[in-house]
Design a protein around this motif. Structure first.
Motif, PDB file in Angstrom:
ATOM      1  N   VAL A 164      33.269  38.494  38.259  1.00 43.95           N
ATOM      2  CA  VAL A 164      33.917  37.200  38.484  1.00 43.95           C
ATOM      3  C   VAL A 164      35.056  37.344  39.484  1.00 43.95           C
ATOM      4  CG1 VAL A 164      35.246  35.354  37.376  1.00 43.95           C
ATOM      5  CG2 VAL A 164      33.239  36.310  36.223  1.00 43.95           C
ATOM      6  N   GLN A 165      35.855  38.388  39.322  1.00 41.41           N
ATOM      7  CA  GLN A 165      36.969  38.621  40.241  1.00 41.41           C
ATOM      8  C   GLN A 165      36.476  38.832  41.672  1.00 41.41           C
ATOM      9  OE1 GLN A 165      40.222  38.546  39.816  1.00 41.41           O
ATOM     10  NE2 GLN A 165      40.853  39.431  41.774  1.00 41.41           N
ATOM     11  N   HIS A 167      33.706  37.735  42.983  1.00 47.27           N
ATOM     12  CA  HIS A 167      32.880  36.634  43.496  1.00 47.27           C
ATOM     13  C   HIS A 167      33.523  35.280  43.219  1.00 47.27           C
ATOM     14  CE1 HIS A 167      30.063  40.033  43.107  1.00 47.27           C
ATOM     15  NE2 HIS A 167      29.390  39.478  44.090  1.00 47.27           N
ATOM     16  N   LYS A 168      34.832  35.214  43.394  1.00 47.64           N
ATOM     17  CA  LYS A 168      35.547  33.970  43.114  1.00 47.64           C
ATOM     18  C   LYS A 168      35.023  32.809  43.946  1.00 47.64           C
ATOM     19  CE  LYS A 168      40.072  35.651  41.551  1.00 47.64           C
ATOM     20  NZ  LYS A 168      41.533  35.671  41.859  1.00 47.64           N
ATOM     21  N   LYS A 172      33.268  29.418  42.394  1.00 45.68           N
ATOM     22  CA  LYS A 172      34.254  28.340  42.371  1.00 45.68           C
ATOM     23  C   LYS A 172      33.646  27.081  41.761  1.00 45.68           C
ATOM     24  CE  LYS A 172      37.443  25.725  45.283  1.00 45.68           C
ATOM     25  NZ  LYS A 172      37.916  25.463  46.667  1.00 45.68           N
ATOM     26  N   HIS A 409      40.654  33.812  36.198  1.00 43.05           N
ATOM     27  CA  HIS A 409      40.114  34.171  37.501  1.00 43.05           C
ATOM     28  C   HIS A 409      39.650  32.966  38.314  1.00 43.05           C
ATOM     29  CE1 HIS A 409      40.516  38.358  36.780  1.00 43.05           C
ATOM     30  NE2 HIS A 409      39.520  38.481  35.919  1.00 43.05           N
ATOM     31  N   LEU A 410      39.114  31.955  37.651  1.00 46.85           N
ATOM     32  CA  LEU A 410      38.540  30.816  38.380  1.00 46.85           C
ATOM     33  C   LEU A 410      39.389  29.555  38.300  1.00 46.85           C
ATOM     34  CD1 LEU A 410      34.762  31.208  37.398  1.00 46.85           C
ATOM     35  CD2 LEU A 410      35.959  32.117  39.397  1.00 46.85           C
TER      36      LEU A 410
END
Length: 454
Positions: A164-165, A167-168, A172, A409-410
Motif C-alpha cells: 500500500v505504501q 502503490h499510493k 488512491k 497510508h491512503l
C-alpha cells in the motif's frame, strides 16, 4: 441499478459456482505446503475479475501474491472506491469435526459449507459479482472501482502495508469497502462502524534452572507457577475492571446514542449463554453484554503453561511458567501505549526472586468510522433496499489492523459491510455461508455503487 440487480438474480447459479470453485482451493496461507494453492486462488480471482470486465493483474510480495483490479471509466467527478478482501483461509483443524471435506463445498439447504465460504471468499466475490452485473447490463459502473484482494490476511497481512505504501497513487481512492465482517443475525443487514484494537503479550517467569523436587526445595524457592497465578489474579479488580494503572486514561465513554443503539440490538442473553455453553455472564459492572462484547476494553488470559502437564503426579517446582495475554482496546487507546503500561505493571508486581521475560506478539489500534459519513448513508440505503429491512449499526469486538493502516497510508475511511452469519463458524469446523444473505449482499453492493455515485 434495477437492471444490474435483475442480472444478479438471473445469474445466481453461475456466481454460486464461482464461489464453490474458489472454495475448492486449499489456500491455507500459514502452511508452506499450500503456497502454490494460495497462488492458484489468487490467479482464479484475477481471472474472474477479468471475465467480469475489470482490468486485473497479479502483484508478487515477499510471500504470497495479491490481485489488483480496476474499472476507472466513470468520468470526471465520479468518486473512486477501493474494495478490499482476501482469498487465503485458516487451517482446517481436526478433520473429524467436519461433516465433509473442508475443501469439498457442500450445499445443505440454504447453506454453503466449506472453508472460506464466509471468511472471506464468498464475501469478497460480492464485489466481482456486482461489477459483472453492471458491466454486462450498462457497459459501465457508476463509480470508479478498484479491488485489492490479498492472500495473507490470515497470517496478519505482513506484506500489505509495504504494498500500500509503495502503490499510493495506484490505490488512491475516496473510501474503502470491506466485507470481512458479520451480520448481527441472519437476514438483518448490518454495518460495522468500529473494531477494537489489540495488544498481545506473553509473560514468562523463570525460576530455578531446572525442575526441582517440591518436597526438598518447596518453601524457600519461589515457584514460578505460584507467582504467575498471583500476577494473573491482580489483572482485574472486584468490579471486573482491568487493574493496570493508566489503562482507562484515554477511554472515551459511550454516548447516550451509542448505548441506546446497542440496547436496541436483538440480544437474548439466556439463549446466547446456552449457545456458548456457559452458566451466565460476568465482566465489567455497569455495562450490558452487548456493550461488553464490542464497546469496552478487556484483558484476557489466552493460555497458561508450565510445570508437569501429563497424566499422573510429578511433584515439582517448575523451572518456568508462562501466560499469553491479549487486551482488546477501544478508540483513543493506543496499542503501543497500553502494551508499555502492561509491561510496567507486570515487572513491578513480579517478585524479585524470579526472572521476568515479556514477549510482544501483536499490536493494533482500534478503529471507528464516522456515522455521518456520506458513504455510510449510501450503504444504509443500499442495504435497506436489498433486504427490505432497516440496517443496524454495530461495533465489532475483534480487531482489523488493516483499517488504521489504510487510513494512515491512503487517507481514506473504511466502510464495513458484513454478510457472514453469526453462526458461520469461521476458523472452525463446518464453516458455512447463508446463501440468501450472500445473494442479497451482492444486490446491496450493486445498489451501493449507484448510491455512492450520488
Amino acid at each position: 441499478m434495477e437492471t444490474a440487480v435483475e442480472y444478479l438474480r438471473q445469474h445466481r447459479k453461475e456466481h454460486l459456482n464461482w464461489t464453490i470453485e474458489l472454495c475448492r482451493i486449499p489456500s491455507i496461507s500459514t502452511q508452506e505446503q499450500h503456497k502454490a494453492d494460495v497462488r492458484k486462488a489468487v490467479e482464479m480471482t484475477r481471472d474472474l475479475c477479468a471475465k467480469s470486465g475489470l482490468k486485473a493483474e497479479i502483484h508478487d510480495t515477499a510471500r504470497h501474491p495479491l490481485v489488483y483490479a480496476e474499472w476507472c471509466g466513470a468520468g470526471p467527478g465520479a468518486p473512486t472506491f477501493l474494495a478490499y478482501g482476501h482469498v487465503d483461509v485458516q487451517p482446517t483443524g481436526d478433520l473429524k469435526l467436519w461433516d465433509a471435506g473442508p475443501f469439498d463445498p457442500t450445499i445443505k439447504g440454504d447453506w454453503l459449507v466449506c472453508r472460506g465460504s464466509a471468511d472471506d471468499k464468498g464475501q469478497v466475490l460480492l464485489y466481482v459479482r456486482a461489477a459483472a452485473a453492471w458491466l454486462a447490463t450498462e457497459k459501465k459502473l457508476p463509480i470508479n472501482l478498484k479491488l485489492l484482494i490479498e492472500g495473507e490476511e490470515e497470517i496478519g497481512s505482513p506484506n500489505l502495508p509495504k504494498f500500500v505504501q509503495d502503490h499510493k497513487a495506484l490505490l488512491k481512492c475516496d473510501g474503502i469497502l470491506i466485507s470481512d465482517t458479520g451480520m448481527h443475525e441472519d437476514g438483518l443487514p448490518t454495518i460495522t462502524y468500529g473494531t477494537r484494537g489489540l495488544a498481545y503479550k506473553e509473560v514468562i517467569l523463570h525460576g530455578p534452572k531446572f525442575n526441582l523436587h517440591s518436597g526438598t526445595h518447596g518453601g524457600p524457592v519461589t515457584n514460578p507457577a505460584n507467582a504467575l497465578a498471583q500476577l494473573i489474579a491482580s489483572f482485574h479488580d472486584a468490579a471486573g475492571r482491568v487493574n493496570i494503572p493508566g489503562f482507562y486514561d484515554d477511554v472515551v465513554d459511550l454516548t447516550p446514542q451509542e448505548r441506546k443503539a446497542a440496547a436496541a440490538l436483538p440480544m437474548d442473553e439466556r439463549k446466547y449463554a446456552e449457545e456458548l455453553g456457559v452458566p451466565g455472564f460476568s465482566g465489567e459492572k455497569g455495562y450490558t453484554v452487548t456493550e461488553l462484547r464490542a464497546m469496552r476494553p478487556t484483558l484476557d488470559v489466552n493460555g497458561i503453561y508450565g510445570g508437569y502437564m501429563d497424566k499422573g503426579a510429578n511433584t515439582i517446582i517448575p523451572a518456568t511458567a508462562g501466560a499469553k495475554v491479549s487486551m482488546r482496546l477501544v478508540p483513543n487507546q493506543r496499542g503501543d501505549d497500553i502494551g508499555a503500561k502492561f509491561e510496567k505493571a507486570v515487572r513491578e508486581r513480579v517478585p524479585k526472586t524470579v526472572r521476568c521475560e515479556i514477549l510482544d506478539h501483536s499490536c493494533a489500534d482500534a478503529y471507528v468510522t464516522p456515522l455521518h459519513w456520506s458513504a455510510m448513508k449510501a450503504a444504509a440505503r443500499a442495504l435497506r433496499e436489498a433486504f427490505d429491512r432497516e440496517p443496524v449499526f454495530i461495533r465489532e469486538g475483534g480487531s482489523l489492523p488493516i483499517l488504521p493502516m489504510f487510513e494512515r497510508h491512503l487517507g481514506a475511511k473504511c466502510l464495513m459491510l458484513g454478510f457472514a452469519s453469526p453462526s458461520c463458524n469461521a476458523h472452525g469446523p463446518n464453516e458455512k455461508a447463508y446463501l440468501p444473505d450472500l445473494d442479497r449482499g451482492a444486490e446491496a453492493v450493486a445498489r451501493l455503487f449507484a448510491h455512492l455515485a450520488t
